[in-house]
Design a protein around this motif. Structure first.
Motif, PDB file in Angstrom:
ATOM      1  N   ARG A   1       0.887  -1.281   0.013  1.00  0.00           N
ATOM      2  CA  ARG A   1      -0.184  -0.017   0.060  1.00  0.00           C
ATOM      3  C   ARG A   1       0.873   1.176   0.027  1.00  0.00           C
ATOM      4  O   ARG A   1       0.540   2.209  -0.427  1.00  0.00           O
ATOM      5  CB  ARG A   1      -1.017  -0.176   1.310  1.00  0.00           C
ATOM      6  CG  ARG A   1      -1.762   1.070   1.632  1.00  0.00           C
ATOM      7  CD  ARG A   1      -2.304   0.881   2.967  1.00  0.00           C
ATOM      8  NE  ARG A   1      -1.536   0.415   4.036  1.00  0.00           N
ATOM      9  CZ  ARG A   1      -0.558   0.935   4.515  1.00  0.00           C
ATOM     10  NH1 ARG A   1      -0.699   2.430   4.404  1.00  0.00           N
ATOM     11  NH2 ARG A   1       0.168   0.534   5.647  1.00  0.00           N
ATOM     12  N   TYR A   2       2.287   1.179   0.847  1.00  0.00           N
ATOM     13  CA  TYR A   2       2.883   2.254   0.871  1.00  0.00           C
ATOM     14  C   TYR A   2       4.310   1.760   1.056  1.00  0.00           C
ATOM     15  O   TYR A   2       4.647   1.282   1.926  1.00  0.00           O
ATOM     16  CB  TYR A   2       2.321   3.073   2.074  1.00  0.00           C
ATOM     17  CG  TYR A   2       3.212   4.625   2.077  1.00  0.00           C
ATOM     18  CD1 TYR A   2       2.216   5.576   1.713  1.00  0.00           C
ATOM     19  CD2 TYR A   2       4.325   4.758   2.291  1.00  0.00           C
ATOM     20  CE1 TYR A   2       2.592   7.001   1.790  1.00  0.00           C
ATOM     21  CE2 TYR A   2       4.809   6.348   2.449  1.00  0.00           C
ATOM     22  CZ  TYR A   2       3.767   7.120   2.173  1.00  0.00           C
ATOM     23  OH  TYR A   2       4.289   8.424   2.479  1.00  0.00           O
TER      24      TYR A   2
ATOM     25  N   ALA B   1      15.190   2.241 -11.830  1.00  0.00           N
ATOM     26  CA  ALA B   1      14.245   1.213 -11.401  1.00  0.00           C
ATOM     27  C   ALA B   1      13.320   2.096 -10.180  1.00  0.00           C
ATOM     28  O   ALA B   1      11.999   1.876 -10.364  1.00  0.00           O
ATOM     29  CB  ALA B   1      14.726   0.095 -10.829  1.00  0.00           C
ATOM     30  N   LEU B   2      13.940   2.746  -9.270  1.00  0.00           N
ATOM     31  CA  LEU B   2      13.136   3.369  -8.268  1.00  0.00           C
ATOM     32  C   LEU B   2      12.456   4.581  -8.720  1.00  0.00           C
ATOM     33  O   LEU B   2      11.278   4.637  -8.371  1.00  0.00           O
ATOM     34  CB  LEU B   2      14.200   3.806  -7.215  1.00  0.00           C
ATOM     35  CG  LEU B   2      14.979   2.684  -6.329  1.00  0.00           C
ATOM     36  CD1 LEU B   2      15.881   3.164  -5.376  1.00  0.00           C
ATOM     37  CD2 LEU B   2      13.938   1.624  -5.567  1.00  0.00           C
ATOM     38  N   GLY B   3      12.934   5.298  -9.651  1.00  0.00           N
ATOM     39  CA  GLY B   3      12.316   6.304 -10.402  1.00  0.00           C
ATOM     40  C   GLY B   3      10.950   5.776 -11.256  1.00  0.00           C
ATOM     41  O   GLY B   3       9.871   6.535 -11.059  1.00  0.00           O
TER      42      GLY B   3
ATOM     43  N   LEU C   1       5.055   4.628 -11.359  1.00  0.00           N
ATOM     44  CA  LEU C   1       4.104   3.594 -11.469  1.00  0.00           C
ATOM     45  C   LEU C   1       3.129   3.584 -10.486  1.00  0.00           C
ATOM     46  O   LEU C   1       1.771   2.936 -10.112  1.00  0.00           O
ATOM     47  CB  LEU C   1       4.767   2.277 -11.657  1.00  0.00           C
ATOM     48  CG  LEU C   1       5.389   1.903 -12.938  1.00  0.00           C
ATOM     49  CD1 LEU C   1       5.843   0.559 -12.600  1.00  0.00           C
ATOM     50  CD2 LEU C   1       4.048   1.870 -14.056  1.00  0.00           C
ATOM     51  N   GLY C   2       3.629   4.721  -9.208  1.00  0.00           N
ATOM     52  CA  GLY C   2       2.652   4.590  -8.031  1.00  0.00           C
ATOM     53  C   GLY C   2       2.866   3.668  -6.993  1.00  0.00           C
ATOM     54  O   GLY C   2       2.355   3.337  -6.188  1.00  0.00           O
ATOM     55  N   VAL C   3       3.878   2.678  -7.220  1.00  0.00           N
ATOM     56  CA  VAL C   3       4.139   1.585  -6.367  1.00  0.00           C
ATOM     57  C   VAL C   3       4.968   1.937  -5.302  1.00  0.00           C
ATOM     58  O   VAL C   3       4.937   1.607  -3.938  1.00  0.00           O
ATOM     59  CB  VAL C   3       5.036   0.550  -7.308  1.00  0.00           C
ATOM     60  CG1 VAL C   3       5.483  -0.646  -6.160  1.00  0.00           C
ATOM     61  CG2 VAL C   3       4.199  -0.164  -8.187  1.00  0.00           C
ATOM     62  N   LEU C   4       6.038   2.992  -5.513  1.00  0.00           N
ATOM     63  CA  LEU C   4       6.797   3.400  -4.433  1.00  0.00           C
ATOM     64  C   LEU C   4       6.520   4.841  -4.107  1.00  0.00           C
ATOM     65  O   LEU C   4       6.346   5.602  -4.846  1.00  0.00           O
ATOM     66  CB  LEU C   4       8.381   3.331  -5.052  1.00  0.00           C
ATOM     67  CG  LEU C   4       9.429   3.606  -4.025  1.00  0.00           C
ATOM     68  CD1 LEU C   4       9.827   2.403  -3.126  1.00  0.00           C
ATOM     69  CD2 LEU C   4      11.005   3.941  -4.879  1.00  0.00           C
TER      70      LEU C   4
END
Ligand code: APR
Length: 251
Positions: free
Chosen positions: A15-16, A84-86, A91-94
Motif C-alpha cells: 500500500r505504501y 528502477a526506483l524512479g 508507477l505509483g508503487v513506491l
C-alpha cells in the motif's frame, strides 16, 4: 529467480512502499562505497576527515576530501537501480526514497520524492554566519572557500558529530512509520539514526526486504527477505517481472 517474483509481488501488493538506500546503490555508477575494501574510509580516516570537529580544526584539509567526492559524484550518472526506483515511483508503487547518499543520483534517475537524510552537495553554507550558498556560486579554486564574513563555507552534507537536517528527519520518520514495505538497498546499516529506520518500520508491521551482495548489520530477524545481489542486477530482474505483472493487472 523465485525471490525476485516474491519481491515483485510484495511490491505490487504493498500500500505504501518506501526505499532506504546507501552508498552501495551508487557503486555500479562508479562511486565506491565507504566501508568496503576500496571504500572512501579505507583511504581517509572518517574521524580525521568526516567529523565536524575536524572541519572546524582544519577546513582546508577536510575540503580536499570533499572536493574529491564532489568531483566524482558530479562526473557519474544513475544506474539501473536508480532508474528502477524512479520508474516504480512513477508507477505509483513506491512512495518515497530515503537516501543516505549525497550524490543526487536518485533525482537524476527520475525519483521525485527523495528524502536526503545526509544532505547534498547542491547547496552550502558558511560555518560561521550561516549564510546559504548555491554550490555553483562557490569557487573551489582555493580551499577552503571563504564567505564574505571570513568564515569557511561548507557543503550541506551531514558530517559525523552532526544531527540530521530537521525536515529530512521528520519526513523520513513519517515515511518509516507509514510504510508497509521498506526496501533497504546498498547500506551497511551501521550508521544511526538511518540504520534505525528499518527497525522503526518493522515495529509498525512493515515488511523489510534487503538488496545487498553482502550481509549488513540489519538484524536477520528484522528482514523478510535478503536478495543477495548487486542493486543494478537485482533491479534489472525485478523490473522485468514488475512490468509484466503490472501490465497483466491492467488487462
Ligand atoms: N549493490 C548493492 N549493495 C552494494 C553494492 C551493489 N553494487 N556494492 C556494495 N554494496 C553494499 C555493501 O555490501 C555495503 O553493505 O553497500 C553497503 C555500503 O555500506 P557503507 O559503505 O557503509 O555505506 P552506507 O551504508 O551508505 O554508509 C552510511 O556512513 O560514512 C557515512 O555518511 C556516510 O551515508 C554514509 C553512511
Amino acid at each position: 529467480m523465485d525471490k525476485y517474483y516474491r519481491f515483485a509481488e510484495l511490491l505490487l501488493r504493498s500500500r505504501y512502499a518506501v526505499a532506504l538506500t546507501g552508498a552501495g546503490i551508487s557503486v555500479e555508477s562508479g562511486i565506491p562505497d565507504f566501508r568496503s575494501e576500496h571504500g572512501l574510509w579505507a583511504r581517509y580516516d572518517p574521524f580525521e576527515y568526516g567529523h565536524i570537529d575536524s572541519f572546524r580544526a582544519d577546513p582546508g584539509k577536510v575540503w580536499n576530501m570533499l572536493v574529491e567526492m564532489k568531483d566524482l559524484v558530479e562526473s557519474v550518472g544513475p544506474n539501473e537501480a536508480h532508474y528502477a526506483l524512479g520508474e516504480l515511483e512513477r508507477l505509483g508503487v513506491l512512495k518515497a526514497v530515503i537516501t543516505q547518499n549525497v550524490d543526487g543520483l536518485h533525482q537524476k534517475g527520475g525519483a521525485f520524492n527523495v528524502i536526503e537524510f545526509h544532505g547534498s552537495f547542491r547547496s552550502m553554507h558558511c560555518d560561521h554566519c550561516g549564510k546559504p550558498y548555491a554550490a555553483r556560486e562557490v569557487s573551489l579554486e582555493r580551499l577552503p572557500p571563504l564567505c564574505a564574513c571570513g568564515g569557511p563555507i561548507r557543503p550541506d552534507v551531514v558530517l559525523f558529530g552532526e544531527g540530521i537536517p530537521d525536515g529530512a528527519y521528520s519526513r523520513a520518520l513519517d515515511a518509516a512509520g507509514r510504510c508497509d514495505l521498506m526496501v533497504v538497498v546498498g547500506t551497511s546499516a551501521s550508521v544511526a539514526p538511518a540504520s534505525e529506520l528499518p527497525l522503526i518500520a518493522g515495529r509498525r508491521g512493515a515488511r523489510i526486504v534487503e538488496i545487498n551482495p553482502e550481509a549488513s548489520e540489519l538484524p536477520r530477524e528484522a528482514t523478510e527477505m535478503h536478495i543477495v545481489a548487486r542493486a543494478g542486477v537485482a533491479f534489472r530482474n525485478i523490473m522485468k517481472i514488475v512490468k509484466s505483472m503490472h501490465t497483466e493487472g491492467k488487462n
